[in-house]
Design a protein around this motif. Structure first.
Motif, PDB file in Angstrom:
ATOM      1  N   MET A 180       0.804  -1.172  -0.067  1.00  0.00           N
ATOM      2  CA  MET A 180       0.018  -0.036   0.299  1.00  0.00           C
ATOM      3  C   MET A 180       1.064   1.164   0.017  1.00  0.00           C
ATOM      4  SD  MET A 180      -2.367  -1.488   3.230  1.00  0.00           S
ATOM      5  CE  MET A 180      -3.764  -0.151   3.375  1.00  0.00           C
ATOM      6  N   ALA A 212      -3.913   3.464  -2.365  1.00  0.00           N
ATOM      7  CA  ALA A 212      -4.241   3.013  -0.842  1.00  0.00           C
ATOM      8  C   ALA A 212      -4.593   1.446  -0.695  1.00  0.00           C
ATOM      9  CB  ALA A 212      -5.598   3.721  -0.392  1.00  0.00           C
ATOM     10  N   PHE A 213      -5.058   0.766  -1.856  1.00  0.00           N
ATOM     11  CA  PHE A 213      -5.221  -0.901  -1.864  1.00  0.00           C
ATOM     12  C   PHE A 213      -4.055  -1.460  -2.204  1.00  0.00           C
ATOM     13  CE2 PHE A 213      -9.352   1.415  -1.702  1.00  0.00           C
ATOM     14  CZ  PHE A 213      -9.930   0.945  -0.706  1.00  0.00           C
ATOM     15  N   GLY A 239     -11.936  10.411  -3.851  1.00  0.00           N
ATOM     16  CA  GLY A 239     -11.716   9.062  -2.840  1.00  0.00           C
ATOM     17  C   GLY A 239     -10.599   9.087  -2.143  1.00  0.00           C
ATOM     18  N   ALA A 240      -9.841   7.954  -2.082  1.00  0.00           N
ATOM     19  CA  ALA A 240      -8.664   7.811  -1.438  1.00  0.00           C
ATOM     20  C   ALA A 240      -7.500   8.818  -1.673  1.00  0.00           C
ATOM     21  CB  ALA A 240      -8.379   6.217  -1.262  1.00  0.00           C
ATOM     22  N   VAL A 295      -7.815  11.842  -2.752  1.00  0.00           N
ATOM     23  CA  VAL A 295      -8.008  12.875  -1.750  1.00  0.00           C
ATOM     24  C   VAL A 295      -7.529  13.017  -0.461  1.00  0.00           C
ATOM     25  CG1 VAL A 295      -9.522  14.835  -1.431  1.00  0.00           C
ATOM     26  CG2 VAL A 295      -9.922  13.663  -3.686  1.00  0.00           C
ATOM     27  N   ASP A 296      -8.261  12.068   0.268  1.00  0.00           N
ATOM     28  CA  ASP A 296      -7.822  11.622   1.465  1.00  0.00           C
ATOM     29  C   ASP A 296      -6.271  11.479   1.696  1.00  0.00           C
ATOM     30  OD1 ASP A 296     -10.524  11.472   1.834  1.00  0.00           O
ATOM     31  OD2 ASP A 296     -10.653   9.486   1.776  1.00  0.00           O
ATOM     32  N   PHE A 297      -5.480  10.972   0.930  1.00  0.00           N
ATOM     33  CA  PHE A 297      -4.163  10.499   1.202  1.00  0.00           C
ATOM     34  C   PHE A 297      -3.248  11.239   0.186  1.00  0.00           C
ATOM     35  CE2 PHE A 297      -6.614   6.931   2.293  1.00  0.00           C
ATOM     36  CZ  PHE A 297      -6.320   6.776   3.652  1.00  0.00           C
ATOM     37  N   GLN A 353      -1.449  14.152   0.479  1.00  0.00           N
ATOM     38  CA  GLN A 353      -0.180  14.384   1.062  1.00  0.00           C
ATOM     39  C   GLN A 353       0.609  13.308   1.341  1.00  0.00           C
ATOM     40  OE1 GLN A 353      -1.707  16.565   4.505  1.00  0.00           O
ATOM     41  NE2 GLN A 353      -1.367  18.555   3.429  1.00  0.00           N
ATOM     42  N   SER A 399     -13.375  14.200   1.907  1.00  0.00           N
ATOM     43  CA  SER A 399     -12.550  15.032   2.048  1.00  0.00           C
ATOM     44  C   SER A 399     -13.246  16.534   2.371  1.00  0.00           C
ATOM     45  CB  SER A 399     -11.767  15.224   0.734  1.00  0.00           C
ATOM     46  OG  SER A 399     -12.536  15.235  -0.458  1.00  0.00           O
ATOM     47  N   ALA A 434      -6.383   8.438   9.093  1.00  0.00           N
ATOM     48  CA  ALA A 434      -5.685   9.655   8.265  1.00  0.00           C
ATOM     49  C   ALA A 434      -6.434  10.722   8.317  1.00  0.00           C
ATOM     50  CB  ALA A 434      -5.622   9.052   7.013  1.00  0.00           C
ATOM     51  N   GLN A 435      -7.709  10.752   8.627  1.00  0.00           N
ATOM     52  CA  GLN A 435      -8.604  12.200   8.720  1.00  0.00           C
ATOM     53  C   GLN A 435      -8.291  12.749   9.807  1.00  0.00           C
ATOM     54  OE1 GLN A 435     -11.956  10.070   7.410  1.00  0.00           O
ATOM     55  NE2 GLN A 435     -11.522  10.004   5.353  1.00  0.00           N
ATOM     56  N   ILE A 446      -6.628   2.799   6.663  1.00  0.00           N
ATOM     57  CA  ILE A 446      -7.247   4.031   5.855  1.00  0.00           C
ATOM     58  C   ILE A 446      -8.636   4.033   6.123  1.00  0.00           C
ATOM     59  CG2 ILE A 446      -5.346   3.661   3.834  1.00  0.00           C
ATOM     60  CD1 ILE A 446      -7.404   1.789   2.480  1.00  0.00           C
ATOM     61  N   GLN A 473     -18.739   7.005   1.404  1.00  0.00           N
ATOM     62  CA  GLN A 473     -17.475   6.583   1.011  1.00  0.00           C
ATOM     63  C   GLN A 473     -16.993   5.616   2.043  1.00  0.00           C
ATOM     64  OE1 GLN A 473     -14.671   9.662  -0.129  1.00  0.00           O
ATOM     65  NE2 GLN A 473     -13.045   8.303   0.056  1.00  0.00           N
ATOM     66  N   GLU A 496     -17.376   2.355   0.621  1.00  0.00           N
ATOM     67  CA  GLU A 496     -16.885   2.132  -0.630  1.00  0.00           C
ATOM     68  C   GLU A 496     -15.608   1.446  -0.615  1.00  0.00           C
ATOM     69  OE1 GLU A 496     -16.494   5.344  -3.428  1.00  0.00           O
ATOM     70  OE2 GLU A 496     -14.196   4.950  -3.468  1.00  0.00           O
ATOM     71  N   PHE A 497     -14.705   1.549   0.641  1.00  0.00           N
ATOM     72  CA  PHE A 497     -13.607   0.736   1.120  1.00  0.00           C
ATOM     73  C   PHE A 497     -13.781  -0.630   1.091  1.00  0.00           C
ATOM     74  CE2 PHE A 497     -10.365   4.186   1.545  1.00  0.00           C
ATOM     75  CZ  PHE A 497     -11.032   5.210   1.581  1.00  0.00           C
ATOM     76  N   ILE A 531     -14.658  -2.310  -2.473  1.00  0.00           N
ATOM     77  CA  ILE A 531     -13.534  -2.618  -3.024  1.00  0.00           C
ATOM     78  C   ILE A 531     -12.896  -3.748  -2.456  1.00  0.00           C
ATOM     79  CG2 ILE A 531     -11.118  -1.665  -3.748  1.00  0.00           C
ATOM     80  CD1 ILE A 531     -12.564   1.171  -3.552  1.00  0.00           C
TER      81      ILE A 531
END
Lengths: 292, 540
Positions: free
Chosen positions: A62, A76-77, A248-249, A251-253, A255, B245, B266-267, B326, B389, B393-394, B397
């Motif tokens: 990951m 992320a996956f 999704g991920a 945007v979240d990750f 940075q 986000s 993370a958030q 995550i 999400q 969603e995680f 997937i």
């Protein structure tokens, strides 16, 4: 007589001389065309070109940064970003081509019909087109997707429908000039039916504006697909799609793993740029007013 | 002389030090008390990540309805959040349970008014619980099965409600404190039992102002609220923000002070990094999980071998390790919350299908079962999911990838909450990412979802299993803790291993970062419990 139209015919596109002149005069357009061809080939051969399965997750890999094992890193996956960008080209081209071809074709036919029949039908079609064109393209597509639901097919329909009034207006303007030409009058005089006149004599002569609009719509359609997927209204995870890869991920990750957003973003940028410069070049080449 | 002078001086010093220490101690003690003194005023803005499918808590199961609408209503009894799971009165002033445990008598507060000015009486309480426990006609009450022990409800006088039960229940009082048991107005229910699905009329601390779909839900202080001095807030605004986000951005920027459901690690880090000591974080276990429900009316989901193959294909242990980095999911568990009083010990858990540590062996068995069930390689089915999400969603997937590894091809169908629930209820799906989120660790509440479809409207799999029904019935009557645990393990084995009616993916871990100026909020193990807003106040 078709020769009275100051635009090259479909056959004219095939002339080598015209092509050579296009290459000489519009190098940016050629570059755009090359990018599109490369992209199309990549999309077609994605199964063989992609280093791994774009859906395969790997929890031991990951957020791996770009490197030897994963040229564009992993998400992320633990999915390979390069593979997802390559397969994303398929989604982009499928939606882009289908939507712009569908929208442009339907719009062009309606435009020609509206110009040919005129009267009340023309009035109604024009007012409907005016209403639809008053909405920004993204808003119109958003509304249609919201009604139809998400998914690739609905996305194609939504984007195509939002293109229809735009090309309809342009094609109608060209078709209005053709409607009163001598060869159309002649066809009518010898008893040709409406549909024969429309499809045999008018439609071929609006191919030039149609092609110019089509190429410019392709870039827009790809951008729209990316935008709607980014907003969660397009294709769904885990389908590889550039817009979806940006949301999704990513945007979240952003940075922690900026490559998750950078590479699909670059793919969208280059593709849209390629279609736009090709469209501009085609417009310049085909528009007699811009010819020197 | 010298000695006595030095002794006196020493005493004075000791006295001085003692006085100084006393002043300091008093100061230290009194200072926080002053700082924590609640103040009135201000509007609380908070994030809600989905919109309510309807406004009726008796038929819904989602926070998307609770978080924006709960402040308009009161319950009969509720959980005392600082002392959870202690139950205190809300509209009930007091209550008494008969020595045989078969009669619960509640005294209703006097002087409580609905927002339209009408007086609340025991008739309203009875009508509300009749709708929950004995729904008539086409009225949906998803938690009806959890009140099987209730025989009758009577309103013997305007301020008394009596619940008669068939057997002594270990969980009834806790169950009555469910945050979904809003008290409605009897006259409105008599006129139209569906009225509350699209309208608001409660006795709660906040009156309804407006609902702008896609934007916000707003409430204003109920000036005639029965509890003097409450609520502290002038009003509230629940902001509907779907993108995670954008939710984080809203909290970071101060446009919203909190999201009551929870953020991912993370958030949390993102918000803490941006806000520093302006933010405080509350973390803990969560009585929530994602599971997958199968439509047993469709082939091949009607075949236990196929369902077992699906659960065997999932590597929960690896998924837990990865996804907890995550997303808000993490702990691996059976039918009861890991870390809770009824959890399955790991030694028991690994014996269940899909919980073993050897994923290669499990997937080999899965492939064998698929072949036996006549399911071809590349078989395609749809996985219905919710457009939230985090973590749906995680989880979606993750599941799709796990099932691909045994040769199945899954199409992800993501829908808004309304259509998603409608499809689940109508059986319009193959498999669906579902959830259970409850307000307490109690098998009566959490396991009713598994009982037969003709008993539980929350059974979207539409199967009938009388063995589970019987086990559930025994559990709800059993008061001996050790025997209850044994029954839970039997229930778990039947539901998750033998029949595999539904499968658990992962349980959730709750993380709430919120602005420090938001006071009076203590996070519980369930996001359904929180947004009462009656006691919340803003420090500035």
């Amino acid at each position: 007589m078709a020769t009275t139209i100051p635009l090259p015919t479909v056959a004219g596109f095939r002339r080598q001389r015209w092509l050579a002149r296009f290459v000489r005069r519009y190098p940016m357009g050629v570059a755009g065309g090359v990018v599109i061809i490369v992209m199309a080939v990549t999309a077609a051969l994605a199964t063989w070109l992609a280093p791994s399965d774009p859906l395969r997750t790997d929890f031991l890999a990951m957020f791996v940064p770009p490197g030897a094992n994963h040229l564009l890193g992993t998400d992320a996956f633990g999915r390979d970003v390069l593979s997802r960008v390559i397969f994303g080209a398929r989604t982009a081209l499928l939606v882009g081509f289908s939507a712009s071809f569908g929208g442009a074709t339907v719009g062009a036919i309606i435009g020609v019909i509206s110009a040919y029949f005129g009267g009340t039908m023309d009035l109604i079609i024009q007012r409907l087109a005016d209403i639809l064109i008053s909405f920004p393209i993204i808003i119109l597509a958003l509304v249609i997707v919201a009604i139809l639901g998400s998914g690739a097919f609905n996305l194609i329909v939504a984007i195509a429908l939002s293109f229809v009034p735009r090309i309809e207006l342009v094609v109608r303007a060209s078709a209005l000039g053709i409607r009163r030409t001598a060869y159309v009058e002649a066809a009518r005089a010898i008893g040709a039916g409406h549909w024969r006149i429309i499809f045999r004599h008018m439609v071929p002569n609006v191919v030039a504006p149609y092609l110019v609009m089509l190429t410019s719509f392709l870039g827009q359609a790809i951008l729209l697909e990316a935008s709607l997927s980014f907003l969660g209204l397009g294709v769904t995870e885990p389908t590889p799609a550039w817009g979806l890869m940006l949301s999704g991920a990513a945007v979240d990750f952003v940075q922690r793993a900026p490559w998750m957003a950078i590479f699909p973003g670059l793919a969208i940028t280059f593709t849209v740029l390629a279609f736009n410069v090709l469209g501009d070049s085609l417009r310049d080449a085909l528009d007699p007013r811009l010819r020197t | 002389m010298e000695r006595s002078r030095s002794t006196a001086a020493g005493r004075s010093r000791v006295l001085g030090i003692a006085l100084l220490a006393g002043v300091l101690v008093v100061g230290l003690i009194s200072h926080p008390t002053t700082a924590q003194q609640p103040r009135s005023g201000g509007t609380l803005s908070y994030v809600v990540s989905a919109e309510p499918p309807s406004f009726d808590a008796h038929r819904e199961t989602t926070f998307a309805m609770l978080h924006p609408i709960r402040p308009h209503y009161n319950l009969l009894v509720k959980f005392d959040m600082p002392n959870y799971p202690k139950v205190i009165g809300d509209l009930a002033e007091s209550w008494a349970i008969s020595p045989d445990g078969l009669t619960y008598t509640f005294k209703i507060r006097r002087g409580v008014r609905f927002h339209d000015g009408s007086m609340l009486t025991s008739r309203d309480v009875k009508a509300s619980f009749d709708k929950i426990i004995f729904p008539q006609g086409d009225v949906v009450s998803v938690r009806q099965a959890t009140y099987e022990m209730v025989e009758s409800i009577t309103a013997s006088d305007p301020n008394t409600v009596v619940f008669k039960v068939k057997w002594r229940s270990p969980s009834l009082l806790l169950n009555l404190a469910s945050p979904f048991n809003w008290v409605y107005k009897a006259d409105l229910l008599a006129r139209d039992p569906h009225w509350y699905e699209r309208n608001i009329m409660g006795t709660g601390p906040f009156k309804f102002v407006e609902y702008v779909r896609g934007s916000h839900w707003a409430g204003v202080r109920n000036e005639n609220y029965w509890m003097k001095g409450r609520p502290y807030l002038d009003g509230y605004r629940a902001l509907f923000i779907r993108s995670v986000s954008a939710q984080v951005a809203a909290v970071r920027s101060g446009q919203a002070l909190i999201e009551f459901r929870g953020f991912s690690p993370a958030q949390r880090d993102d918000i803490m990094k941006a806000l520093g000591d302006k933010v405080v974080v509350q973390e803990g276990g969560w009585i929530c999980n994602n599971l997958v429900v199968f439509n047993t009316k469709r082939r091949p989901f009607d075949d236990a071998r196929f369902r077992r193959a699906l659960t065997l294909a999932i590597d929960r242990w690896a998924g837990s390790k990865a996804l907890s980095q995550i997303a808000i999911v993490g702990p691996v568990g059976g039918v009861m919350r890991p870390g809770g009083p009824f959890e399955a010990p790991e030694a028991e858990l690994v014996k269940l299908a899909g919980y073993g540590r050897d994923i290669s062996a499990a997937r080999a068995e899965a492939k064998k079962l698929l072949a036996e069930a006549g399911v071809p390689e590349g078989f395609t089915f749809e996985l219905l999911n919710r457009n939230i999400q985090m973590p749906y969603e995680f989880v979606g997937i993750f599941l799709i990838d796990q099932w691909r590894q045994v040769g199945l091809n899954v199409k992800h169908v993501i829908k808004e909450s309304g259509p998603y629930f409608a499809d689940e209820r109508a059986g319009n799906y193959d498999a669906a990412v579902d959830f259970t989120c409850d307000f307490m660790d109690e098998p009566d509440v959490q396991l009713h979802k598994f009982t037969s479809a003709d008993r539980s409207p929350a059974n979207y799999g539409q199967y009938i299993d009388r063995v589970l029904d019987q086990l559930y019935r025994e559990l709800s009557r059993e008061r001996d803790p050790a025997r209850r645990l044994r029954l839970i393990r039997q229930f778990e084995k039947r539901a998750l291993d033998e029949k595999v009616w539904q499968i658990y993916v992962l349980w959730w871990h709750r993380i709430i970062p919120h602005w420090a100026k938001l006071k009076g909020f203590k996070m519980g193990p369930a996001h359904h419990l929180d947004p009462d807003l009656q006691d919340i106040w803003l420090a500035e």
